[in-house]
Design an enzyme around this catalytic site. Sequence first.
Site, PDB file in Angstrom:
ATOM      1  N   LYS A 112       0.822  -1.214   0.000  1.00  0.00           N
ATOM      2  CA  LYS A 112       0.000   0.000   0.000  1.00  0.00           C
ATOM      3  C   LYS A 112       0.856   1.263   0.000  1.00  0.00           C
ATOM      4  O   LYS A 112       0.477   2.263  -0.601  1.00  0.00           O
ATOM      5  CB  LYS A 112      -0.986  -0.018   1.181  1.00  0.00           C
ATOM      6  CG  LYS A 112      -2.060  -1.074   0.982  1.00  0.00           C
ATOM      7  CD  LYS A 112      -3.280  -0.910   1.840  1.00  0.00           C
ATOM      8  CE  LYS A 112      -4.345  -1.919   1.375  1.00  0.00           C
ATOM      9  NZ  LYS A 112      -5.545  -1.939   2.155  1.00  0.00           N
ATOM     10  N   LYS A 194      -4.052  -8.741  -7.077  1.00  0.00           N
ATOM     11  CA  LYS A 194      -5.395  -9.072  -6.578  1.00  0.00           C
ATOM     12  C   LYS A 194      -6.395  -7.974  -6.947  1.00  0.00           C
ATOM     13  O   LYS A 194      -6.013  -6.794  -7.065  1.00  0.00           O
ATOM     14  CB  LYS A 194      -5.372  -9.345  -5.072  1.00  0.00           C
ATOM     15  CG  LYS A 194      -5.359  -8.129  -4.203  1.00  0.00           C
ATOM     16  CD  LYS A 194      -5.812  -8.446  -2.767  1.00  0.00           C
ATOM     17  CE  LYS A 194      -5.973  -7.128  -2.018  1.00  0.00           C
ATOM     18  NZ  LYS A 194      -6.752  -7.161  -0.845  1.00  0.00           N
ATOM     19  N   LYS A 197     -10.107  -2.745  -4.075  1.00  0.00           N
ATOM     20  CA  LYS A 197     -10.880  -1.496  -4.153  1.00  0.00           C
ATOM     21  C   LYS A 197      -9.995  -0.330  -4.533  1.00  0.00           C
ATOM     22  O   LYS A 197     -10.360   0.516  -5.321  1.00  0.00           O
ATOM     23  CB  LYS A 197     -11.485  -1.165  -2.780  1.00  0.00           C
ATOM     24  CG  LYS A 197     -12.520  -2.105  -2.299  1.00  0.00           C
ATOM     25  CD  LYS A 197     -13.209  -1.456  -1.092  1.00  0.00           C
ATOM     26  CE  LYS A 197     -13.539  -2.470  -0.027  1.00  0.00           C
ATOM     27  NZ  LYS A 197     -12.527  -2.582   1.020  1.00  0.00           N
TER      28      LYS A 197
HETATM   29  N1  AQP Z   1      -9.230  -9.999  -4.408  1.00  0.00           N
HETATM   30  C1  AQP Z   1      -9.720 -10.591  -3.325  1.00  0.00           C
HETATM   31  N2  AQP Z   1      -9.997 -11.926  -3.349  1.00  0.00           N
HETATM   32  C2  AQP Z   1     -10.512 -12.540  -2.244  1.00  0.00           C
HETATM   33  N3  AQP Z   1     -10.770 -11.891  -1.082  1.00  0.00           N
HETATM   34  C3  AQP Z   1     -10.516 -10.569  -1.023  1.00  0.00           C
HETATM   35  N4  AQP Z   1     -10.670  -9.651  -0.052  1.00  0.00           N
HETATM   36  C4  AQP Z   1     -10.256  -8.434  -0.492  1.00  0.00           C
HETATM   37  N5  AQP Z   1      -9.832  -8.543  -1.764  1.00  0.00           N
HETATM   38  C5  AQP Z   1      -9.971  -9.850  -2.129  1.00  0.00           C
HETATM   39  C6  AQP Z   1     -11.206  -9.945   1.273  1.00  0.00           C
HETATM   40  O1  AQP Z   1     -12.259  -9.015   1.519  1.00  0.00           O
HETATM   41  C7  AQP Z   1     -12.328  -8.788   2.930  1.00  0.00           C
HETATM   42  C8  AQP Z   1     -12.463  -7.335   3.204  1.00  0.00           C
HETATM   43  O2  AQP Z   1     -11.340  -6.636   2.780  1.00  0.00           O
HETATM   44  P1  AQP Z   1     -11.121  -5.109   3.161  1.00  0.00           P
HETATM   45  O3  AQP Z   1     -11.953  -4.240   2.329  1.00  0.00           O
HETATM   46  O4  AQP Z   1     -11.307  -4.894   4.594  1.00  0.00           O
HETATM   47  O5  AQP Z   1      -9.626  -4.842   2.833  1.00  0.00           O
HETATM   48  P2  AQP Z   1      -8.723  -5.384   1.731  1.00  0.00           P
HETATM   49  O6  AQP Z   1      -8.381  -6.809   1.933  1.00  0.00           O
HETATM   50  O7  AQP Z   1      -7.534  -4.495   1.731  1.00  0.00           O
HETATM   51  O8  AQP Z   1      -9.643  -5.225   0.428  1.00  0.00           O
HETATM   52  P3  AQP Z   1      -9.324  -4.376  -0.814  1.00  0.00           P
HETATM   53  O9  AQP Z   1     -10.376  -4.496  -1.822  1.00  0.00           O
HETATM   54  O10 AQP Z   1      -7.933  -4.652  -1.281  1.00  0.00           O
HETATM   55  O11 AQP Z   1      -9.469  -2.905  -0.249  1.00  0.00           O
HETATM   56  P4  AQP Z   1      -8.432  -1.752  -0.177  1.00  0.00           P
HETATM   57  O12 AQP Z   1      -7.919  -1.594  -1.578  1.00  0.00           O
HETATM   58  O13 AQP Z   1      -9.227  -0.585   0.309  1.00  0.00           O
HETATM   59  O14 AQP Z   1      -7.385  -2.162   0.774  1.00  0.00           O
HETATM   60  C9  AQP Z   1     -11.085  -9.413   3.560  1.00  0.00           C
HETATM   61  O15 AQP Z   1     -11.447 -10.626   4.190  1.00  0.00           O
HETATM   62  C10 AQP Z   1     -10.196  -9.685   2.379  1.00  0.00           C
HETATM   63  O16 AQP Z   1      -9.378 -10.809   2.601  1.00  0.00           O
END
Ligand code: AQP
Length: 325
Positions: A112, A194, A197
């Site tokens: 990040k 991956k 968001k």
């Molecule tokens: N690509 C993915 N495949 C499977 N699981 C995923 N998760 C996130 N991306 C994938 C799972 O979603 C849950 C919530 O995630 P989060 O929003 O709290 O944070 P994150 O993991 O950091 O998700 P993002 O989309 O990558 O958000 P940003 O970019 O804001 O950090 C978790 O259980 C995660 O494993």
Amino acid sequence: MKKRAFSGIQPTGKLHLGNYLGAIKNWVKNQERYENIYCVVNSHAITIQNNPEELKQKTFELFAMLLASGLDSNHSKLFIQSRIDYHPALAWILDCNIPMGDMNRMTQFKDKSKKNPKNINVGLFNYPALMAADILLYQSDFVPVGEDQKQHLELTRDVAIRFNEKYGECFKIPEPLIPEVGARIMSLDDPYSKMSKSNSSENGIIYMLDSKDMIIKKIKRATTDSLNEIAFDRERGGLYNLLCIYECLSNKSRSEIEKSFQGYGDLKNALAEAIFAELEPIQQEYTRLTSEGGYIHGLMTQNEEYIKDIARTTYEKAKSLVGLI
Ligand code: AQP
């Protein structure tokens, strides 16, 4: 007595298929099996999100989306992290018990920070300690998450084990619950990153509120290769990702799926249909719920006393064990 599951999700960006298949769908599927506590982790979100009005709106929308996806208040206690002060309070106690070396190893912080060099803050670095506090406060048996959270879960377990050994029994040691299929959904246009968001390009990501036309367009454009042969082969990242998404949605075995399609066009059509069939009822319920804003706001605080009781008991114990009066 049922085992307890706890997990959280950040109100950053728009929810996508990775969040849904890696986390939310499994929370819903296992709802009757466990005693569930799920949290909108808005305090984590301020590590990257700094528009206050937008954060409030996204917290509301995420809460509504979790309900629309099927979390049912008879089985799952949903709440908002920032309303329970024990989370940052316990995080501080844990902070003082996590060696810098352990924190320095966290790859999500490195990823990040690299992607957003203008916003590298202490909170982002410290995110895993707050996440450990979230989980440990509720004496959780299981933490259903996607694969990207595995390293943070290991840190949580390590700090809990060390704390219990040093000060006396305080925390239950949680186990990650990572789905066999869908644990890591990749970006459609960059299948080696991956779906995320904050990081994926618009074409690489299917949002939970995407229209059918949008889903068809993005799936048609998804990166594959020129072989046009359907096989679950990790080396062919683009195709493998599409097949894994289809596997999550179809309940078919891998060999059945491999035999079902003539080529990539055929697979992409069926996949777009399957995604929309899964998301359409959620979208309709989301529209219904959000049109009655007062109803959602009422539910957002409904479980707070229950949640606070559990969190208070754990926090008071940890506080007393470390000698804070
Ligand atoms: N690509 C993915 N495949 C499977 N699981 C995923 N998760 C996130 N991306 C994938 C799972 O979603 C849950 C919530 O995630 P989060 O929003 O709290 O944070 P994150 O993991 O950091 O998700 P993002 O989309 O990558 O958000 P940003 O970019 O804001 O950090 C978790 O259980 C995660 O494993």
